[in-house]
Design a protein around this motif. Structure first.
Motif, PDB file in Angstrom:
ATOM      1  N   SER A   8       0.840  -1.210   0.000  1.00 30.77           N
ATOM      2  CA  SER A   8       0.000   0.000   0.000  1.00 30.77           C
ATOM      3  C   SER A   8       0.867   1.249   0.000  1.00 30.77           C
ATOM      4  CB  SER A   8      -0.925   0.024   1.217  1.00 30.77           C
ATOM      5  OG  SER A   8      -0.174   0.071   2.410  1.00 30.77           O
ATOM      6  N   VAL A   9       0.192   2.417  -0.320  1.00 30.08           N
ATOM      7  CA  VAL A   9       0.901   3.716  -0.385  1.00 30.08           C
ATOM      8  C   VAL A   9       0.170   4.704   0.519  1.00 30.08           C
ATOM      9  CG1 VAL A   9       1.564   5.649  -1.870  1.00 30.08           C
ATOM     10  CG2 VAL A   9       1.745   3.311  -2.717  1.00 30.08           C
ATOM     11  N   SER A  10       0.912   5.495   1.253  1.00 32.31           N
ATOM     12  CA  SER A  10       0.358   6.588   2.061  1.00 32.31           C
ATOM     13  C   SER A  10       0.948   7.906   1.587  1.00 32.31           C
ATOM     14  CB  SER A  10       0.671   6.366   3.554  1.00 32.31           C
ATOM     15  OG  SER A  10       2.063   6.307   3.769  1.00 32.31           O
ATOM     16  N   VAL A  11       0.122   8.973   1.669  1.00 33.40           N
ATOM     17  CA  VAL A  11       0.527  10.292   1.157  1.00 33.40           C
ATOM     18  C   VAL A  11       0.444  11.299   2.298  1.00 33.40           C
ATOM     19  CG1 VAL A  11       0.012  12.125  -0.518  1.00 33.40           C
ATOM     20  CG2 VAL A  11      -0.391   9.730  -1.132  1.00 33.40           C
ATOM     21  N   SER A  12       1.437  12.202   2.328  1.00 28.00           N
ATOM     22  CA  SER A  12       1.434  13.244   3.342  1.00 28.00           C
ATOM     23  C   SER A  12       2.048  14.520   2.733  1.00 28.00           C
ATOM     24  CB  SER A  12       2.268  12.811   4.556  1.00 28.00           C
ATOM     25  OG  SER A  12       2.312  13.833   5.522  1.00 28.00           O
ATOM     26  N   PRO A  13       1.321  15.626   2.861  1.00 27.84           N
ATOM     27  CA  PRO A  13       0.006  15.858   3.477  1.00 27.84           C
ATOM     28  C   PRO A  13      -1.117  15.415   2.549  1.00 27.84           C
ATOM     29  CG  PRO A  13       0.855  17.916   2.584  1.00 27.84           C
ATOM     30  CD  PRO A  13       1.904  16.906   2.322  1.00 27.84           C
ATOM     31  N   SER A  14      -2.318  15.414   3.065  1.00 28.41           N
ATOM     32  CA  SER A  14      -3.447  14.966   2.257  1.00 28.41           C
ATOM     33  C   SER A  14      -3.898  16.046   1.265  1.00 28.41           C
ATOM     34  CB  SER A  14      -4.604  14.572   3.176  1.00 28.41           C
ATOM     35  OG  SER A  14      -4.976  15.651   4.012  1.00 28.41           O
ATOM     36  N   GLY A  19       3.519  24.409  -5.109  1.00 32.89           N
ATOM     37  CA  GLY A  19       4.652  25.013  -4.409  1.00 32.89           C
ATOM     38  C   GLY A  19       5.040  24.278  -3.137  1.00 32.89           C
ATOM     39  N   ASP A  20       4.115  23.454  -2.615  1.00 35.57           N
ATOM     40  CA  ASP A  20       4.414  22.682  -1.416  1.00 35.57           C
ATOM     41  C   ASP A  20       5.185  21.428  -1.784  1.00 35.57           C
ATOM     42  OD1 ASP A  20       3.106  24.582   0.027  1.00 35.57           O
ATOM     43  OD2 ASP A  20       1.286  23.396   0.399  1.00 35.57           O
ATOM     44  N   SER A  21       5.473  20.558  -0.726  1.00 33.96           N
ATOM     45  CA  SER A  21       6.136  19.272  -0.932  1.00 33.96           C
ATOM     46  C   SER A  21       5.193  18.162  -0.509  1.00 33.96           C
ATOM     47  CB  SER A  21       7.427  19.184  -0.093  1.00 33.96           C
ATOM     48  OG  SER A  21       8.348  20.183  -0.497  1.00 33.96           O
ATOM     49  N   VAL A  22       5.418  16.958  -1.067  1.00 35.51           N
ATOM     50  CA  VAL A  22       4.601  15.810  -0.746  1.00 35.51           C
ATOM     51  C   VAL A  22       5.524  14.596  -0.584  1.00 35.51           C
ATOM     52  CG1 VAL A  22       4.157  15.182  -3.159  1.00 35.51           C
ATOM     53  CG2 VAL A  22       2.544  14.487  -1.379  1.00 35.51           C
ATOM     54  N   THR A  23       5.096  13.661   0.342  1.00 33.91           N
ATOM     55  CA  THR A  23       5.881  12.451   0.576  1.00 33.91           C
ATOM     56  C   THR A  23       4.982  11.252   0.424  1.00 33.91           C
ATOM     57  OG1 THR A  23       7.367  13.575   2.110  1.00 33.91           O
ATOM     58  CG2 THR A  23       7.255  11.183   2.247  1.00 33.91           C
ATOM     59  N   LEU A  24       5.447  10.258  -0.381  1.00 32.93           N
ATOM     60  CA  LEU A  24       4.710   9.010  -0.593  1.00 32.93           C
ATOM     61  C   LEU A  24       5.529   7.874   0.037  1.00 32.93           C
ATOM     62  CD1 LEU A  24       4.090  10.995  -3.159  1.00 32.93           C
ATOM     63  CD2 LEU A  24       3.073   8.967  -4.162  1.00 32.93           C
ATOM     64  N   SER A  25       4.824   7.036   0.837  1.00 32.64           N
ATOM     65  CA  SER A  25       5.487   5.905   1.491  1.00 32.64           C
ATOM     66  C   SER A  25       4.860   4.603   1.030  1.00 32.64           C
ATOM     67  CB  SER A  25       5.367   5.999   3.025  1.00 32.64           C
ATOM     68  OG  SER A  25       5.963   7.199   3.476  1.00 32.64           O
TER      69      SER A  25
END
Length: 322
Positions: A8-14, A19-25
């Motif tokens: 599975s994959v989780s995303v942060s922030p929702s 211009g912001d950043s995002v992290t996928l785990s």
């Protein structure tokens, strides 16, 4: 030992803003441990358990998934959608009329923008005024006139920002619509009158030619009838001529020419000879030498001879000259 499972994959922030950043785990249960790769659409964009994107733009929006692989097999996670939010951009104003704006027309301006989510608030401004002159994605001006002319622009806004469009010039460039219709009617009427006159001229010319042809035919017939009548009347008509011997004496001559009679229409050799006969005439003129006498008498004898007809009597015509 087993292949990867529960991937599975989780995303942060929702909520992801431009211009912001995002992290996928990527989470995976595998034994031995699995190798992780990241796929956007059909293309591999990264590797490792965590995939980070900084300074996001709308181009980063899309579906992402991770793929877990070990020596016993592989398994993909469900795709997650990255939806980058951004304020309105590329705002432009369009005019519903691509032609000339005529006084009295209705003019509609539309505001178009690219934004996520869609812009819901639109305001309209005129450059020479400080406050808004209208609202909504469309702005209409009925009965447009010269006082309505100017430069207009719109502002689109959503929860992440706003942007204004470039101004566009809107002005009256034609005459009033009623006047335009009047001119068009006059032109159409003039063209109709010209066509009617042209048709009348053509009909008149054709009638003139037809009447002239009939007159020529009538005159030709009259001329032929007159010549026939003259030919018939001159066969037995005596000819009179006036001859002046001198200023005091008048000479009257009465000459009557007769054609030889022919029997039938068939020509013989003799008739052929008669057709070419030559007439000879002798003239004898006598004048009194004594000019002192009160009266002078001149005798003129004209003798006509027809060589082809021996039995024809000579014809002598006498004229008296005083």
């Amino acid at each position: 030992m087993y292949k990867p499972k529960n991937v599975s994959v989780s995303v942060s922030p929702s909520v992801i803003v431009e211009g912001d950043s995002v992290t996928l785990s990527c989470n995976s249960d595998a034994k031995p441990s699995a190798e992780i790769s990241w796929i956007k659409g059909e293309m591999t964009v990264g590797s490792g358990g965590i995939y980070s994107i900084s300074n996001l733009s709308s181009d980063d929006s899309g579906e992402y998934k991770c793929r877990s692989i070990n020596e016993h097999g592989e398994k993909d996670s469900d795709a997650v959608k990255i939806n980058v939010m951004y304020a309105p951009r590329d705002v432009v104003v369009t005019l519903n009329s691509s032609g000339v704006i005529v006084e009295g027309d209705s003019v509609t301006l539309s505001c178009i923008s690219d934004s996520n989510p869609l812009a819901l608030n639109f305001s309209w401004f005129k450059e020479d005024q400080t406050s808004a002159v209208g609202s909504g994605q469309s702005f209409s001006i009925s009965s447009f006139n010269s006082s309505s002319s100017g430069r207009f622009y719109c502002e689109a806004q959503n929860k992440y920002g706003s942007q204004r469009s470039a101004s566009v010039s809107v002005s009256v460039k034609g005459v009033q619509r009623a006047a335009l219709h009047t001119v068009s009617g006059l032109v159409a009427g003039l063209i109709f009158i010209i066509i009617i006159i042209f048709i009348i001229i053509i009909v008149f010319i054709k009638k003139k030619r037809r009447d002239g042809g009939a007159e020529v035919i009538r005159r030709n017939q009259e001329d032929r009838s007159g010549r026939s009548a003259e030919t018939a009347s001159t066969n037995d008509v005596p000819l009179y001529s006036l001859v002046s011997a001198n200023q005091r004496d008048d000479l009257y001559t009465n000459i009557k020419a007769k054609k030889p009679a022919r029997s039938g229409r068939k020509q013989t050799d003799k008739d052929s000879a008669d057709g070419e006969e030559v007439q000879y005439a002798s003239v004898h003129h006598f004048k009194n030498k004594d000019m002192k006498k009160n009266e002078e008498y001149d005798c003129q004898s004209i003798e006509t001879h027809h060589p082809s007809d021996a039995n024809r009597p000579e014809e002598s015509i006498y004229s008296a000259v005083k």
